[in-house]
Design an enzyme around this catalytic site. Structure first.
Site, mmCIF file in Angstrom:
data_model
loop_
_atom_site.group_PDB
_atom_site.id
_atom_site.type_symbol
_atom_site.label_atom_id
_atom_site.label_comp_id
_atom_site.label_asym_id
_atom_site.label_seq_id
_atom_site.Cartn_x
_atom_site.Cartn_y
_atom_site.Cartn_z
ATOM 1 N N SER A 304 37.258 41.975 40.892
ATOM 2 C CA SER A 304 36.910 40.587 41.112
ATOM 3 C C SER A 304 35.824 40.102 40.158
ATOM 4 O O SER A 304 36.078 39.924 38.975
ATOM 5 C CB SER A 304 36.500 40.419 42.577
ATOM 6 O OG SER A 304 36.498 39.073 42.954
ATOM 7 N N ASP A 315 37.163 39.276 25.841
ATOM 8 C CA ASP A 315 37.891 38.223 25.134
ATOM 9 C C ASP A 315 37.029 37.525 24.085
ATOM 10 O O ASP A 315 37.523 37.116 23.028
ATOM 11 C CB ASP A 315 38.415 37.186 26.124
ATOM 12 C CG ASP A 315 39.681 37.638 26.831
ATOM 13 O OD1 ASP A 315 40.115 38.795 26.599
ATOM 14 O OD2 ASP A 315 40.235 36.850 27.617
ATOM 15 N N LYS A 329 42.025 42.518 40.808
ATOM 16 C CA LYS A 329 42.004 41.431 41.786
ATOM 17 C C LYS A 329 41.730 40.118 41.047
ATOM 18 O O LYS A 329 40.612 39.823 40.681
ATOM 19 C CB LYS A 329 40.938 41.658 42.844
ATOM 20 C CG LYS A 329 40.886 40.534 43.883
ATOM 21 C CD LYS A 329 39.826 40.804 44.932
ATOM 22 C CE LYS A 329 39.780 39.668 45.945
ATOM 23 N NZ LYS A 329 39.249 38.425 45.387
#
Length: 453
Positions: A304, A315, A329
């Site tokens: 999460s 990224d 998740k």
């Protein structure tokens, strides 16, 4: 975030989710109540007919409260595993955790087909000290079989006053016989952030949960290590292993500490109110560790909010992600109050990393996969490691994931051949962290860094 919930109570709810449900609650900022379709009337008639028949014909009298709770649990059970009903008893336990402490073992657990499965013990907890591992099944508490009971019952049996012992029976992959353990309960005072300056000016910051002020705590940890080092750090390890998540706001803040531009995370739901984009430079200005090489450590217990941070830094190419594939998740839960002491925890959106990928089921794949060789049971437990993709009723990723790709991290890597015994003899009790630190020392190439070799 519903306005009728106080900030303190909401913080307690989030923390409890991290402690007892294995995957953390990441509250959404808003949620709308769907209108009931008029065509559902016939379905409600069926439910009322069942209610009447049970009341009239069941072998024993049944209280209305039992039947209504059963109906609620049944509806939510038809959804994903992170949606649930929070009643007065659960609220009472949550209120005990407002200050970030409780008395018990210090583990996060998940029910799997009626069995209590350990997602991970918390760092420094009695459970970790006693040798409980992620992936263990707890079958008995004080000799009583707890298979088939709900998670509240299991938590209630394991909690108790600090200093009192509790006997557990553990089933572990790779072991032929059950393991009998006695764990002394303790006062679990979770330290959201801990830090340590290693030789060669390498800083290590461990984020154990995403509770209030985690971003500020990490900022202070970096500044303290710089002061102790006498100069800028040579490298930084952000350890998110075994962190089941927590506050979305703190995940964004922590990511923003190290990013100066671009998107951090976005969430998309069924309703417009549940759509949001979170960007850098909204919580902190600049990069707290500018130009410092950085590694983020993750494992199957990183879920999460941990995945939000790891995905954002990966990224944005701010950090190398190392370790093992994360939990997977990729959904957002909202707290929807029903009455003064009850609420729904309902999945209302999915979240996406800056590149637009969803981590639902697949998780965050590390740039460099490093197994935890210092754990003698790691290879066996990895075969049975619990992740989102293993949960019944989970949301399906919009992209059709290749199951073979999800199995890659269970295959042995021929580059890593050392045994736990060999590592222990060499004084290495955490191979993943040791590998990350040595990688940073090789990467920096400075005289200061080389002194740590």
């Amino acid at each position: 975030m519903a306005k009728t919930f106080s900030a303190r109570k909401l913080a307690a709810v989030a923390r409890t989710a991290a402690l007892v449900t294995a995957v953390a609650l990441v509250p959404a900022t808003t949620a709308s109540i769907a209108q009931v379709d008029a065509r559902a009337g016939s379905e409600f008639n069926k439910m009322f007919a069942v209610y009447q028949r049970i009341k009239a014909s069941y072998v024993e009298p049944v209280e209305d409260e039992v039947l209504v709770r059963g109906a609620i649990d049944g509806m939510l059970g038809a959804l994903d595993p992170h949606s649930g009903y929070i009643d007065g008893q659960a609220m009472e336990r949550m209120n005990q955790l407002i200050d970030g402490n409780y008395q018990g073992l210090g583990i996060s657990i998940q029910m799997e087909d009626g069995a209590v499965k350990v997602v991970s013990p918390f760092k420094g907890s009695p459970a970790e000290a006693a040798g409980i591992k992620a992936g263990d099944f707890i079958t008995h508490v004080e000799g009583e079989l707890i298979y088939g009971e709900d998670i509240d019952y299991a938590v209630g049996k394991m909690r108790g006053p600090a200093g009192t012992p509790v006997n557990l029976t553990i089933v572990r992959a790779g072991r032929d016989e059950p393991i009998e353990l006695t764990v002394t309960r303790g006062l679990i005072e979770l330290e959201p952030v801990t830090h340590e300056l290693m030789a060669g000016g390498i800083g290590v910051v461990s984020v154990n949960e995403f509770s209030r002020d985690v971003g500020s705590d990490v900022f202070e940890a970096v500044r303290r290590m710089e002061k102790e080092n006498g100069s800028k750090l040579s490298g930084l390890v952000l350890d998110l292993r075994r962190n089941p998540g927590g506050s979305l706001d703190e995940a964004v803040t922590l990511s923003d500490l190290f990013l100066t531009e671009g998107q951090i995370v976005s969430q998309r739901g069924r309703n417009r109110q549940d759509n949001a984009v979170y960007r850098a430079e909204t919580a902190f200005r600049g990069d707290v560790a500018a130009d410092v090489p950085m590694i983020v450590l993750i494992d199957a217990g990183s879920a999460s909010a941990s995945e939000i941070v790891a995905g954002a830094l990966q990224d944005q190419r701010r950090a190398v992600v190392m370790g093992e594939r994360s939990f997977g998740k990729g959904s957002v839960q909202s707290l929807l109050p029903l009455t003064r002491d009850t609420a729904l925890k309902l999945t209302t959106a999915r979240y996406y990393t800056p590149s637009g990928r969803s981590v639902q089921e697949g998780g965050i794949e590390p740039d460099i996969k490093v197994p935890q060789l210092s754990d003698p049971d790691a290879a066996q437990r990895a075969r049975f490691q619990l992740r989102e993709s293993d949960l019944r009723g989970r949301l399906i990723n919009e992209v059709d994931l290749d199951e073979r790709e999800l199995e890659r991290d269970r295959a042995q890597d021929p580059r890593f051949t050392q045994t736990a015994e060999e590592l222990e003899a060499a004084g290495i009790d955490d191979f993943q962290l040791d590998y990350a630190i040595k990688t940073l020392r090789r990467t920096t190439g400075t005289a200061t860094a080389r002194r740590g070799n």
